[in-house]
Design a protein around this motif. Structure first.
Motif, PDB file in Angstrom:
ATOM      1  N   HIS A 113       2.307 -12.411  39.936  1.00  0.00           N
ATOM      2  CA  HIS A 113       3.000 -13.543  40.561  1.00  0.00           C
ATOM      3  C   HIS A 113       3.007 -14.782  39.666  1.00  0.00           C
ATOM      4  O   HIS A 113       2.778 -15.914  40.117  1.00  0.00           O
ATOM      5  CB  HIS A 113       2.354 -13.880  41.913  1.00  0.00           C
ATOM      6  N   ILE A 114       3.294 -14.560  38.386  1.00  0.00           N
ATOM      7  CA  ILE A 114       3.363 -15.649  37.413  1.00  0.00           C
ATOM      8  C   ILE A 114       4.835 -15.994  37.164  1.00  0.00           C
ATOM      9  O   ILE A 114       5.653 -15.098  36.963  1.00  0.00           O
ATOM     10  CB  ILE A 114       2.696 -15.238  36.078  1.00  0.00           C
ATOM     11  N   PRO A 115       5.214 -17.273  37.180  1.00  0.00           N
ATOM     12  CA  PRO A 115       6.607 -17.663  36.897  1.00  0.00           C
ATOM     13  C   PRO A 115       7.038 -17.177  35.513  1.00  0.00           C
ATOM     14  O   PRO A 115       6.255 -17.205  34.554  1.00  0.00           O
ATOM     15  CB  PRO A 115       6.565 -19.195  36.950  1.00  0.00           C
ATOM     16  N   VAL A 116       8.296 -16.736  35.425  1.00  0.00           N
ATOM     17  CA  VAL A 116       8.827 -16.168  34.181  1.00  0.00           C
ATOM     18  C   VAL A 116      10.064 -16.939  33.750  1.00  0.00           C
ATOM     19  O   VAL A 116      10.930 -17.253  34.566  1.00  0.00           O
ATOM     20  CB  VAL A 116       9.190 -14.673  34.356  1.00  0.00           C
ATOM     21  N   CYS A 117      10.133 -17.229  32.449  1.00  0.00           N
ATOM     22  CA  CYS A 117      11.304 -17.861  31.854  1.00  0.00           C
ATOM     23  C   CYS A 117      11.860 -16.911  30.792  1.00  0.00           C
ATOM     24  O   CYS A 117      11.153 -16.539  29.856  1.00  0.00           O
ATOM     25  CB  CYS A 117      10.941 -19.208  31.221  1.00  0.00           C
ATOM     26  N   GLN A 118      13.128 -16.504  30.941  1.00  0.00           N
ATOM     27  CA  GLN A 118      13.768 -15.583  30.001  1.00  0.00           C
ATOM     28  C   GLN A 118      15.018 -16.228  29.429  1.00  0.00           C
ATOM     29  O   GLN A 118      15.980 -16.476  30.158  1.00  0.00           O
ATOM     30  CB  GLN A 118      14.155 -14.274  30.703  1.00  0.00           C
ATOM     31  N   VAL A 119      14.989 -16.512  28.147  1.00  0.00           N
ATOM     32  CA  VAL A 119      16.145 -17.110  27.479  1.00  0.00           C
ATOM     33  C   VAL A 119      16.373 -16.388  26.159  1.00  0.00           C
ATOM     34  O   VAL A 119      15.468 -15.751  25.613  1.00  0.00           O
ATOM     35  CB  VAL A 119      15.942 -18.624  27.212  1.00  0.00           C
ATOM     36  N   THR A 120      17.580 -16.463  25.642  1.00  0.00           N
ATOM     37  CA  THR A 120      17.893 -15.868  24.341  1.00  0.00           C
ATOM     38  C   THR A 120      17.759 -16.869  23.209  1.00  0.00           C
ATOM     39  O   THR A 120      17.856 -16.507  22.042  1.00  0.00           O
ATOM     40  CB  THR A 120      19.319 -15.295  24.334  1.00  0.00           C
ATOM     41  N   SER A 121      17.531 -18.135  23.543  1.00  0.00           N
ATOM     42  CA  SER A 121      17.361 -19.177  22.534  1.00  0.00           C
ATOM     43  C   SER A 121      16.517 -20.305  23.111  1.00  0.00           C
ATOM     44  O   SER A 121      16.625 -20.637  24.298  1.00  0.00           O
ATOM     45  CB  SER A 121      18.719 -19.724  22.086  1.00  0.00           C
ATOM     46  N   LEU A 122      15.671 -20.880  22.265  1.00  0.00           N
ATOM     47  CA  LEU A 122      14.866 -22.038  22.649  1.00  0.00           C
ATOM     48  C   LEU A 122      15.332 -23.307  21.942  1.00  0.00           C
ATOM     49  O   LEU A 122      14.715 -24.353  22.073  1.00  0.00           O
ATOM     50  CB  LEU A 122      13.386 -21.786  22.317  1.00  0.00           C
ATOM     51  N   ARG A 123      16.421 -23.198  21.220  1.00  0.00           N
ATOM     52  CA  ARG A 123      16.914 -24.333  20.446  1.00  0.00           C
ATOM     53  C   ARG A 123      17.569 -25.370  21.358  1.00  0.00           C
ATOM     54  O   ARG A 123      18.289 -25.028  22.308  1.00  0.00           O
ATOM     55  CB  ARG A 123      17.903 -23.861  19.386  1.00  0.00           C
ATOM     56  N   LEU A 124      17.326 -26.627  21.048  1.00  0.00           N
ATOM     57  CA  LEU A 124      17.977 -27.710  21.775  1.00  0.00           C
ATOM     58  C   LEU A 124      19.255 -28.152  21.088  1.00  0.00           C
ATOM     59  O   LEU A 124      20.046 -28.905  21.655  1.00  0.00           O
ATOM     60  CB  LEU A 124      17.027 -28.910  21.900  1.00  0.00           C
ATOM     61  N   ASP A 125      19.460 -27.676  19.846  1.00  0.00           N
ATOM     62  CA  ASP A 125      20.630 -28.061  19.068  1.00  0.00           C
ATOM     63  C   ASP A 125      21.473 -26.833  18.719  1.00  0.00           C
ATOM     64  O   ASP A 125      22.023 -26.725  17.631  1.00  0.00           O
ATOM     65  CB  ASP A 125      20.220 -28.777  17.779  1.00  0.00           C
ATOM     66  N   GLY A 126      21.567 -25.880  19.648  1.00  0.00           N
ATOM     67  CA  GLY A 126      22.298 -24.653  19.396  1.00  0.00           C
ATOM     68  C   GLY A 126      23.773 -24.891  19.154  1.00  0.00           C
ATOM     69  O   GLY A 126      24.335 -25.929  19.509  1.00  0.00           O
ATOM     70  N   LYS A 127      24.412 -23.902  18.524  1.00  0.00           N
ATOM     71  CA  LYS A 127      25.833 -24.014  18.210  1.00  0.00           C
ATOM     72  C   LYS A 127      26.684 -24.036  19.478  1.00  0.00           C
ATOM     73  O   LYS A 127      27.772 -24.599  19.504  1.00  0.00           O
ATOM     74  CB  LYS A 127      26.268 -22.840  17.330  1.00  0.00           C
ATOM     75  N   TYR A 128      26.190 -23.374  20.513  1.00  0.00           N
ATOM     76  CA  TYR A 128      26.967 -23.250  21.735  1.00  0.00           C
ATOM     77  C   TYR A 128      26.245 -23.982  22.873  1.00  0.00           C
ATOM     78  O   TYR A 128      25.011 -24.020  22.913  1.00  0.00           O
ATOM     79  CB  TYR A 128      27.161 -21.779  22.093  1.00  0.00           C
ATOM     80  N   PRO A 129      27.009 -24.548  23.823  1.00  0.00           N
ATOM     81  CA  PRO A 129      26.394 -25.303  24.929  1.00  0.00           C
ATOM     82  C   PRO A 129      25.359 -24.499  25.702  1.00  0.00           C
ATOM     83  O   PRO A 129      24.323 -25.039  26.110  1.00  0.00           O
ATOM     84  CB  PRO A 129      27.596 -25.667  25.808  1.00  0.00           C
ATOM     85  N   GLU A 130      25.638 -23.181  25.879  1.00  0.00           N
ATOM     86  CA  GLU A 130      24.691 -22.376  26.659  1.00  0.00           C
ATOM     87  C   GLU A 130      23.330 -22.270  25.974  1.00  0.00           C
ATOM     88  O   GLU A 130      22.302 -22.170  26.641  1.00  0.00           O
ATOM     89  CB  GLU A 130      25.249 -20.979  26.940  1.00  0.00           C
ATOM     90  N   GLU A 131      23.305 -22.292  24.624  1.00  0.00           N
ATOM     91  CA  GLU A 131      22.030 -22.262  23.907  1.00  0.00           C
ATOM     92  C   GLU A 131      21.224 -23.518  24.196  1.00  0.00           C
ATOM     93  O   GLU A 131      20.027 -23.453  24.483  1.00  0.00           O
ATOM     94  CB  GLU A 131      22.271 -22.137  22.403  1.00  0.00           C
TER      95      GLU A 131
END
Length: 332
Positions: free
Chosen positions: A56-74
């Motif tokens: 019961h541990i909160p989970v974070c799943q992302v494909t990028s951790l960048r704040l300055d990614g090329k695409y808005p979703e990143e």
């Protein structure tokens, strides 16, 4: 002490379970997104996510951790992750085979830093595949290094380093399990002693890189010597498996050993990969580094094989369904 844990495969799950068993509060888990797996290619959660859900541990799943990614979703993913990380109130992040490069904001987020569990004796075998490469290179020892992470590739200061011998029977599968348990023990110890530990800079000499294993490397190269071929078979078990091409079929080799080179005949025109003996115990093949030098010709005994879509079998069982004769050639 609250922790954030970042990891994905079984190696990381072992470490996470060790931290939970030691009583640490895991405030957040970062892990890779679910991937298609199995014959049905259904989405499957990573071993670390499965463990987090069980506890019961909160989970974070992302494909990028960048704040300055090329695409808005990143950038949106990075923002979501940083919000969860800050809200967790964790003092330390523990990282084990996460699979994403950590940008500076991640390294700076926990007040007491980020600790990495790395499966080698740094600075030897920095990078993605340290277990495979140590076996492939014929190293006598490997181990676990607990280090403080920085922006480089496994370049951070070391807190703990414990050695483990590599036996002649070890494969990547067996050595992985030994190192996973050792890593779990050491990260618990490192966290308990963290305020008292004195970081040690990595040596400048002896740096090697464990490049990611590619499927193309699976093909056995019969121009290597027998010892190198046998090490590669062990290193590529369970992934990607060592492969030979015999009678127009790709066959995986799961176990092999160095054969008896004294049986070779002087002056005989051997071919690379040529089969010189077939028995219920092994299939003996020729490895040739230098065809003009008999001392550079060696023998590999194949012990366990697998056809496409079949099961792993010892040679005796394999030969009941696949005809092999002396003189056949295993092609690279």
């Amino acid at each position: 002490m609250k922790l954030i844990f970042a990891g994905t495969p079984e190696f990381a799950r072992t470490a996470l379970e060790s931290l939970i068993a030691a009583g640490y509060e895991i405030a957040l888990v970062l892990t890779q997104p679910d991937r298609p797996a199995g014959r049905g290619m259904k989405l499957q959660a990573s071993p670390v996510k499965q463990c987090a859900i069980e506890h019961h541990i909160p989970v974070c799943q992302v494909t990028s951790l960048r704040l300055d990614g090329k695409y808005p979703e990143e950038a949106n993913m990075g923002q979501a992750a940083i919000q969860q990380a800050v809200a967790s109130g964790a003092q330390v992040m523990v990282v084990a085979a996460y699979g994403l490069i950590l940008p500076q904001w991640v390294l700076d987020a926990p007040p007491m830093g980020c600790l990495n569990i790395h499966a080698s004796l740094l600075p030897r075998w920095r990078g993605a595949a340290p277990i495979h490469r140590a076996i492939e290179a014929g190293d006598a020892n490997t181990g676990i290094t607990i280090m403080q992470m920085d922006a480089g590739l496994d370049t951070g200061d070391m807190l703990f380093k414990v050695s483990l011998p590599i036996s002649e029977a070890d494969t990547t599968a067996t050595l992985h399990d030994k190192l996973a348990h050792l890593g779990g023990e050491l990260i618990v110890k490192a966290l308990a002693e963290l305020p008292l530990l004195k970081p040690e800079k990595q040596a400048i000499e002896g740096v090697t890189y464990a490049h990611k294993i590619e499927k193309a490397e699976a093909q056995i190269d019969w121009s290597q010597n027998a010892e190198a071929i046998v090490r590669r078979v062990r290193a590529f078990n369970p992934f990607p498996g060592a492969v030979i091409n015999l009678n127009n079929e790709a066959i995986k080799v799961w176990r092999a050993k160095v054969g008896n080179g004294s049986l070779l005949q002087q002056g005989f025109a051997y071919k690379k990969g040529q089969i010189v003996s077939v028995s219920s115990e092994y299939i003996a093949c020729i490895a040739i580094e230098n065809i003009a030098n008999m001392e550079a010709i060696s023998v590999v005994n194949l012990l366990e094989l697998q056809r496409a879509g079949g099961k792993r079998m010892p040679v005796a069982d394999f030969l009941r369904g696949f005809e092999i004769k002396v003189g056949d050639v295993c092609h690279s």
